[in-house]
Design a protein around this motif. Structure first.
Motif, PDB file in Angstrom:
ATOM      1  N   CYS A 207     -11.674   0.505   0.191  1.00  0.00           N
ATOM      2  CA  CYS A 207     -10.754  -0.326  -0.812  1.00  0.00           C
ATOM      3  C   CYS A 207     -11.106  -1.772  -0.879  1.00  0.00           C
TER       4      CYS A 207
ATOM      5  N   THR B  12       0.846  -1.167   0.081  1.00  0.00           N
ATOM      6  CA  THR B  12       0.147   0.018  -0.054  1.00  0.00           C
ATOM      7  C   THR B  12       0.811   1.218  -0.049  1.00  0.00           C
TER       8      THR B  12
ATOM      9  N   GLN C 230      -2.475  -1.399  -3.984  1.00  0.00           N
ATOM     10  CA  GLN C 230      -3.237  -0.370  -3.563  1.00  0.00           C
ATOM     11  C   GLN C 230      -2.353   1.088  -3.322  1.00  0.00           C
TER      12      GLN C 230
ATOM     13  N   CYS D 225      -8.258   0.165   4.570  1.00  0.00           N
ATOM     14  CA  CYS D 225      -7.773  -0.247   3.419  1.00  0.00           C
ATOM     15  C   CYS D 225      -6.707  -1.167   3.677  1.00  0.00           C
TER      16      CYS D 225
END
Length: 327
Positions: free
Chosen positions: A288, A44, A119, A281
Motif C-alpha cells: 500500500c 483504512t 485506504q 498497509c
C-alpha cells in the motif's frame, strides 16, 4: 449427461446451498454491512466481497469467521465491511454483473465513501473479484486515476481472472446471467473489456509514474467435488505476463474453491497471507505504499484526468513538463 456437465450440476447445486435471499424483479439487491468498527477512528477499510451464489456463510469455516479473524489480527485498527449481493434471477429481472457493479458502487457511495478513507482494501472471492475489478474501472472512469490511490491493493482469492471452463458447463444446467461473466476469456466479452481497461490504466500508471495499484492473486490447489474451479492459469490475468502480474503477488494454497476463504485460525496460511499485508498497509508499507517517481503537482495533474495517449505524450516530453509547465 457427460461427466463435465454432471460434475458442474453437482458443483453448482452445492454452491447454491448457502444463498439466503432471492429477488423476483427489479435491480439486484446489494447490501453493505459493517462487521467491525475500529476501536479508534481509522483511515483504512477492508471490504469482503463474496462470489456467485455466496453469502455471509462464504467466510464462515467450521472453527472461525474470517472477518472476525481479520479484526483480531489488525487489533481493531481498521473498519471491516461485508458486501452481499443477490445471485438468483435472470436478465429479465435485471440481474447482471453490470447492475451489481452499479448497485455496489451506489452502496459504497452511501455507506463507505462519506468516511473518506485513505485506504480501501478489497478481499474478494471468485466472481466477487471480477466485480471488484469492474468497480475499480468505474471509479477510474467516473473520478479519474488519482482516485484509485484510495484503493492501493486488492486480494483476489480463486477469482477466475481469465474465466473458468466449469462456468461454460454450468450454463448448460443453470440459466444464470452471472455465469456469462465467468466463462473463459475467449468467449467472455465482459472480461475482455475489463482487461482492456486494466491494461490501459496499468500502462498509464507505469509510463508516467502514477501510483500503481497492487493486485494479489491466490489460487486453489485442491479440487472441489473433483473439479479444479480456478486453477493457476485461470486466476492470473494476461496469462501471468510479468508486465502486469509479478511473482511477488501470486500464491497458491492447498485448498479447494470453497475452503480457500474459510481460514480456521490466526495461523492459517491463507489468513496470514492477507492479514500480514493488511497490517503492512496500516504502516504505509508495501503493498500500500504510495511511491511515485514524479512530483505531487505533476502526479495530481497527469494522473488525475488525462487519457493514456496523453500520458504517453507527457512521458516523451519530460514526464509531463511540456503539458504542465516545468516546475
Amino acid at each position: 449427461m457427460t461427466r463435465p456437465v454432471y460434475l458442474a450440476a453437482i458443483l453448482f447445486a452445492v454452491l447454491l446451498l448457502p444463498q439466503r435471499f432471492s429477488h423476483a424483479s427489479g435491480p439486484p439487491i446489494v447490501r453493505i454491512v459493517q462487521e467491525y468498527q475500529a476501536t479508534k477512528p481509522s483511515k483504512t477499510a477492508l471490504v469482503f466481497v463474496h462470489g456467485i451464489f455466496g453469502a455471509k456463510s462464504t467466510w464462515q469455516g467450521d472453527k472461525a469467521y474470517w472477518p472476525a479473524l481479520m479484526n483480531q489480527s489488525l487489533a481493531g485498527a481498521a473498519d471491516i465491511y461485508r458486501v452481499d449481493y443477490e445471485s438468483f434471477g435472470d436478465a429479465k429481472n435485471g440481474l447482471s454483473v453490470t447492475n451489481i457493479v452499479k448497485a455496489m458502487s451506489d452502496q459504497i457511495d452511501e455507506v463507505v465513501q462519506p468516511k473518506r478513507y485513505s485506504q480501501i482494501i478489497f478481499v474478494a472471492h471468485s466472481l466477487g473479484g471480477n466485480i471488484v475489478r469492474a468497480y475499480l474501472l468505474k471509479v477510474k472512469l467516473r473520478q479519474g486515476h488519482l482516485e484509485l490511490d484510495r484503493y492501493p491493493t486488492a486480494f483476489f482469492l480463486a477469482t477466475p481472472s481469465e474465466g473458468s471452463t466449469i462456468a461454460s458447463y454450468g450454463q448448460l444446467v443453470l440459466a444464470s446471467p452471472l455465469l456469462r461473466a465467468l466463462v473463459p476469456l475467449d468467449e467472455n466479452d465482459f472480461l475482455q473489456l475489463v482487461m482492456m481497461g486494466e491494461g490501459d490504466w496499468i500502462t498509464k500508471h507505469s509510463a508516467v509514474g502514477c501510483t500503481r495499484n497492487v493486485f494479489l492473486y491466490a489460487y486453489e490447489k485442491k479440487p472441489l467435488l473433483g473439479v479444479m474451479v480456478v486453477p493457476k492459469a485461470s486466476a492470473l490475468p494476461w496469462g501471468g505476463n510479468e508486465s502486469f502480474v509479478s511473482q511477488q503477488t501470486i500464491r497458491g494454497f492447498e485448498r479447494n474453491h470453497s475452503t480457500i476463504v474459510k481460514p480456521e485460525s490466526l495461523n492459517d496460511p491463507v489468513h496470514r497471507w492477507v492479514a500480514d499485508k493488511a497490517k503492512a498497509c496500516l504502516k504505509g508499507e508495501w503493498p500500500c505504499n504510495q511511491n511515485t517517481n514524479i512530483s505531487e503537482t505533476v502526479r495530481k495533474s497527469v494522473c488525475g484526468a488525462i487519457s493514456p495517449g496523453a500520458a504517453e505524450h507527457a512521458v516523451k516530453n519530460g514526464g509531463g513538463k511540456e503539458i504542465l509547465g516545468d516546475e
